[in-house]
Design a protein around this motif. Structure first.
Motif, short mmCIF file in Angstrom:
data_model
loop_
_atom_site.label_atom_id
_atom_site.label_comp_id
_atom_site.label_asym_id
_atom_site.label_seq_id
_atom_site.Cartn_x
_atom_site.Cartn_y
_atom_site.Cartn_z
N PHE A 174 0.82 -1.22 0.00
CA PHE A 174 0.00 0.00 0.00
C PHE A 174 0.85 1.26 0.00
O PHE A 174 0.45 2.29 0.52
CB PHE A 174 -0.98 -0.01 1.19
N THR A 175 2.03 1.18 -0.61
CA THR A 175 2.87 2.37 -0.83
C THR A 175 3.39 2.34 -2.26
O THR A 175 3.70 1.27 -2.80
CB THR A 175 4.07 2.40 0.13
N GLN A 176 3.48 3.53 -2.85
CA GLN A 176 4.05 3.59 -4.20
C GLN A 176 5.53 3.24 -4.17
O GLN A 176 6.06 2.71 -5.15
CB GLN A 176 3.85 4.99 -4.80
N GLN A 177 6.18 3.48 -3.04
CA GLN A 177 7.59 3.12 -2.91
C GLN A 177 7.80 1.62 -3.16
O GLN A 177 8.75 1.22 -3.86
CB GLN A 177 8.10 3.49 -1.52
N VAL A 216 2.30 -2.93 10.57
CA VAL A 216 0.91 -2.84 11.00
C VAL A 216 0.24 -1.63 10.38
O VAL A 216 -0.92 -1.69 9.94
CB VAL A 216 0.84 -2.77 12.54
N GLU A 217 0.96 -0.52 10.30
CA GLU A 217 0.40 0.72 9.75
C GLU A 217 -0.03 0.52 8.29
O GLU A 217 -1.10 0.99 7.88
CB GLU A 217 1.41 1.86 9.85
N GLU A 218 0.80 -0.18 7.53
CA GLU A 218 0.47 -0.37 6.12
C GLU A 218 -0.74 -1.28 5.95
O GLU A 218 -1.63 -1.00 5.14
CB GLU A 218 1.67 -0.94 5.36
N ILE A 219 -0.80 -2.37 6.72
CA ILE A 219 -1.94 -3.28 6.61
C ILE A 219 -3.22 -2.59 7.07
O ILE A 219 -4.30 -2.79 6.49
CB ILE A 219 -1.68 -4.57 7.40
N ARG A 220 -3.12 -1.77 8.11
CA ARG A 220 -4.31 -1.03 8.55
C ARG A 220 -4.79 -0.07 7.46
O ARG A 220 -5.99 0.02 7.19
CB ARG A 220 -3.98 -0.25 9.83
N LEU A 222 -4.22 -0.28 4.23
CA LEU A 222 -4.71 -1.08 3.11
C LEU A 222 -6.12 -1.58 3.37
O LEU A 222 -7.02 -1.44 2.52
CB LEU A 222 -3.75 -2.24 2.87
N SER A 223 -6.35 -2.15 4.54
CA SER A 223 -7.66 -2.72 4.84
C SER A 223 -8.72 -1.64 5.01
O SER A 223 -9.88 -1.84 4.63
CB SER A 223 -7.59 -3.62 6.07
N LYS A 224 -8.35 -0.49 5.57
CA LYS A 224 -9.31 0.62 5.68
C LYS A 224 -9.72 1.12 4.30
O LYS A 224 -10.91 1.40 4.05
CB LYS A 224 -8.70 1.77 6.50
N TRP A 225 -8.74 1.23 3.40
CA TRP A 225 -9.09 1.67 2.04
C TRP A 225 -10.00 0.64 1.37
O TRP A 225 -11.02 1.00 0.75
CB TRP A 225 -7.84 1.88 1.19
N LEU A 226 -9.65 -0.64 1.49
CA LEU A 226 -10.45 -1.69 0.87
C LEU A 226 -11.88 -1.67 1.41
O LEU A 226 -12.85 -1.82 0.66
CB LEU A 226 -9.80 -3.05 1.10
N ALA A 227 -12.01 -1.43 2.71
CA ALA A 227 -13.34 -1.34 3.32
C ALA A 227 -14.12 -0.14 2.80
O ALA A 227 -15.36 -0.18 2.75
CB ALA A 227 -13.21 -1.27 4.84
N SER A 228 -13.41 0.91 2.39
CA SER A 228 -14.10 2.07 1.82
C SER A 228 -14.72 1.75 0.46
O SER A 228 -15.67 2.41 0.03
CB SER A 228 -13.14 3.26 1.68
#
Length: 276
Positions: A174-177, A216-220, A222-228
């Motif tokens: 969930f990062t462009q990097q 953890v920050e990235e998975i959170r 990612l999952s928040k965006w997917l839930a949106s």
């Protein structure tokens, strides 16, 4: 003759006559971009649908899985690099027409087959073959499944998706990097997920690579965006094993996969772990 631009994915390769794209599967022939790998099958197997992975699409059924060669990403941890990173000269393949492939799929109905899954390499670099097979499958009452990295432009996706019943889309991180390392584009993949949910059943897979996309920050995020997009999109959190050019890493700790899955469940209804 002027170069011709391929409009299938964000690389937008500009190809001279007989020039081959970054994906190694698309070619400029007489001023038209077409699939060099059209009808060239490198892999075929009757798989459980859960292996795609799809957990909430006809569970317990089987599907004829087919692959060719080529990919428009460069994942150093690729599990199918022998075909995904191969070109025409390296790939050992047999030729099949859309009609012959669908005949094969129909012959397996008595073994529980529900259709065709386009998978193993990146199937959409062979866009025209997937499109033609999908139409033939639909005419014969079969399901179409695409397993893809999702790094494709909106117009061709909207043309294909009406004939696709389900997709599993890799959301690599969930990062462009991270996507820069893979030669991909995060926003394009996110857009593909959004578009696909308008037409088809969608599940998403994220492979957890230690030191790359495992915070953890990235998975959170990612999952928040997917839930949106939808809280009901199943997310598969899967375990990395050393492979291809990433043999210097240890496999992801099983406990870490389960821990990150729990974080994803804070936002999503359906989270599954894989490769554990």
């Amino acid at each position: 003759m002027d170069k011709v631009e391929c409009l299938l994915c964000p690389h937008h390769c500009k190809l001279n006559e007989d020039g081959i794209g970054f994906c190694r599967a698309r070619i400029n022939q007489s001023g038209t971009i077409t699939a060099l790998n059209y009808g060239l099958i490198t892999s075929m197997a009757l798989d459980p649908i859960e292996k795609k992975p799809l957990r909430r699409f006809f569970p317990g059924s089987k599907i004829l899985s087919v692959g060719s060669f080529g990919c428009n990403l460069r994942c150093s941890f690729c599990q199918n690099y022998e075909i995904s990173q191969a070109g025409f000269e390296e790939a050992y393949a047999r030729k099949m027409s859309p009609e012959s492939l669908i005949e094969e799929a129909l012959s397996l109905r008595d073994q529980g087959n529900i259709g065709v899954a386009y998978t193993y390499n990146e199937p959409l670099v062979g866009y025209e073959f997937v499109r033609d097979c999908a139409k033939e499958a639909r005419k014969n009452g079969l399901k179409n499944v695409v397993v893809t990295n999702g790094c494709f432009c909106e117009e061709p996706m909207r043309e294909l998706l009406p004939d696709i019943d389900a997709l599993n889309i890799d959301l690599k991180g969930f990062t462009q990097q991270f996507y820069d390392k893979l030669k991909g584009d995060l926003e394009t993949v996110k857009r593909t997920i959004q578009i696909a949910t308008e037409y088809s059943h969608v599940e998403v897979t994220t492979l957890i690579v230690p030191g790359e996309n495992d915070s953890v920050e990235e998975i959170r995020a990612l999952s928040k965006w997917l839930a949106s997009v939808s809280k009901d999109i199943p997310l598969h959190i899967t375990r990395f094993f050393p492979n291809y050019k990433m043999l210097d890493r240890d496999a992801t700790e099983v406990a870490e996969v389960y821990r990150l899955a729990e974080k994803a469940r804070e936002s999503l209804e359906y989270v599954y772990v894989g490769n554990c």
